[in-house]
Scaffold this motif. Structure first.
Motif, PDB file in Angstrom:
ATOM      1  N   GLU A  44       0.829  -1.194   0.000  1.00 46.74           N
ATOM      2  CA  GLU A  44       0.000   0.000   0.000  1.00 46.74           C
ATOM      3  C   GLU A  44       0.874   1.258   0.000  1.00 46.74           C
ATOM      4  OE1 GLU A  44      -3.951  -1.661   2.379  1.00 46.74           O
ATOM      5  OE2 GLU A  44      -2.716  -0.083   3.253  1.00 46.74           O
ATOM      6  N   ARG A  45       0.277   2.338  -0.465  1.00 47.88           N
ATOM      7  CA  ARG A  45       0.978   3.612  -0.448  1.00 47.88           C
ATOM      8  C   ARG A  45       1.145   4.048   1.010  1.00 47.88           C
ATOM      9  NH1 ARG A  45      -0.625   7.833  -5.049  1.00 47.88           N
ATOM     10  NH2 ARG A  45      -0.330   5.828  -6.132  1.00 47.88           N
ATOM     11  N   GLU A  46       2.367   4.442   1.390  1.00 48.88           N
ATOM     12  CA  GLU A  46       2.622   4.793   2.772  1.00 48.88           C
ATOM     13  C   GLU A  46       3.183   6.200   2.895  1.00 48.88           C
ATOM     14  OE1 GLU A  46       5.578   2.410   4.723  1.00 48.88           O
ATOM     15  OE2 GLU A  46       7.120   2.810   3.218  1.00 48.88           O
ATOM     16  N   PHE A  47       2.859   6.806   4.031  1.00 48.27           N
ATOM     17  CA  PHE A  47       3.326   8.150   4.345  1.00 48.27           C
ATOM     18  C   PHE A  47       4.826   8.130   4.622  1.00 48.27           C
ATOM     19  CE2 PHE A  47       3.199  12.359   6.066  1.00 48.27           C
ATOM     20  CZ  PHE A  47       4.031  12.347   7.185  1.00 48.27           C
ATOM     21  N   VAL A  48       5.518   9.139   4.088  1.00 49.48           N
ATOM     22  CA  VAL A  48       6.949   9.281   4.338  1.00 49.48           C
ATOM     23  C   VAL A  48       7.211  10.533   5.184  1.00 49.48           C
ATOM     24  CG1 VAL A  48       9.223   9.614   3.305  1.00 49.48           C
ATOM     25  CG2 VAL A  48       7.544   8.096   2.194  1.00 49.48           C
ATOM     26  N   THR A  49       6.731  11.669   4.708  1.00 41.35           N
ATOM     27  CA  THR A  49       6.985  12.928   5.390  1.00 41.35           C
ATOM     28  C   THR A  49       6.046  13.996   4.858  1.00 41.35           C
ATOM     29  OG1 THR A  49       8.697  14.596   5.885  1.00 41.35           O
ATOM     30  CG2 THR A  49       8.780  13.562   3.724  1.00 41.35           C
ATOM     31  N   THR A  58       7.431  20.157  10.098  1.00 42.89           N
ATOM     32  CA  THR A  58       7.596  18.898   9.372  1.00 42.89           C
ATOM     33  C   THR A  58       7.247  17.692  10.243  1.00 42.89           C
ATOM     34  OG1 THR A  58       9.922  18.767  10.012  1.00 42.89           O
ATOM     35  CG2 THR A  58       9.426  19.864   7.936  1.00 42.89           C
ATOM     36  N   TYR A  59       6.885  16.611   9.594  1.00 43.30           N
ATOM     37  CA  TYR A  59       6.626  15.336  10.252  1.00 43.30           C
ATOM     38  C   TYR A  59       7.252  14.230   9.407  1.00 43.30           C
ATOM     39  CZ  TYR A  59       3.118  17.769  13.049  1.00 43.30           C
ATOM     40  OH  TYR A  59       2.470  18.628  13.907  1.00 43.30           O
ATOM     41  N   TYR A  60       7.666  13.164  10.097  1.00 47.54           N
ATOM     42  CA  TYR A  60       8.318  12.059   9.412  1.00 47.54           C
ATOM     43  C   TYR A  60       7.775  10.722   9.908  1.00 47.54           C
ATOM     44  CZ  TYR A  60      11.826  15.506   8.074  1.00 47.54           C
ATOM     45  OH  TYR A  60      12.475  16.602   7.560  1.00 47.54           O
ATOM     46  N   ALA A  61       7.750   9.766   9.007  1.00 47.79           N
ATOM     47  CA  ALA A  61       7.505   8.387   9.418  1.00 47.79           C
ATOM     48  C   ALA A  61       8.717   7.893  10.193  1.00 47.79           C
ATOM     49  CB  ALA A  61       7.259   7.508   8.198  1.00 47.79           C
ATOM     50  N   ASP A  62       8.482   7.006  11.139  1.00 49.08           N
ATOM     51  CA  ASP A  62       9.593   6.496  11.951  1.00 49.08           C
ATOM     52  C   ASP A  62      10.664   5.831  11.096  1.00 49.08           C
ATOM     53  OD1 ASP A  62       7.514   5.453  14.785  1.00 49.08           O
ATOM     54  OD2 ASP A  62       8.389   7.394  14.260  1.00 49.08           O
ATOM     55  N   SER A  63      10.251   5.218  10.009  1.00 50.00           N
ATOM     56  CA  SER A  63      11.190   4.465   9.177  1.00 50.00           C
ATOM     57  C   SER A  63      12.213   5.349   8.477  1.00 50.00           C
ATOM     58  CB  SER A  63      10.417   3.648   8.133  1.00 50.00           C
ATOM     59  OG  SER A  63       9.632   4.499   7.323  1.00 50.00           O
TER      60      SER A  63
END
Length: 128
Positions: A44-49, A58-63
């Protein structure tokens, strides 16, 4: 309405770096949230930042925390994604998305379906 246009993907070895660009066409990103998502084959399409164009928050995915950096150039009306220490699991099509900011709504939690405008995507391949 704004049309995001991505560029900058390519093939890189693990540990390397790439910078993606997302330019606004049609109007500026002013008062928009701009995000990067990615989609690997079969996933699935996943959030990165994401970034608030107005404040720069700004916000970031933990990965990707500590490896990726999202930024904006107001004069060029462009959002950048600097990707360092790339891993094979970062391989995906990367998409830039935009949506007008909504009061009291945390854009970092918006799902892909909540974004209004999408770029065509750019392939990032990280070899091991």
């Amino acid at each position: 309405q704004v049309q995001p246009v991505e560029s900058g993907g390519g093939l890189v070895q693990a540990g390397g770096s790439l910078r993606l660009s997302c330019a606004a066409s049609g109007r500026t990103f002013s008062s928009y949230a701009v995000a990067w998502f990615r989609q690997a084959p079969g996933k699935e399409r996943e959030f990165v930042t994401a970034i608030n164009w107005s404040t720069g928050t700004t916000y970031y995915a933990d990965s990707v925390k500590g490896r990726f950096t999202i930024s904006r150039d107001i004069a060029k009306n462009t959002v950048y994604l600097q990707m360092n220490s790339l891993k094979p699991e970062d391989t995906a099509v990367y998409y830039c998305a935009a949506r007008p900011l909504v009061p009291y709504s945390n854009y970092a939690r918006w799902s892909p379906s909540q974004y209004d405008y999408w770029g065509q995507g750019t392939q990032v391949t990280v070899s091991s």
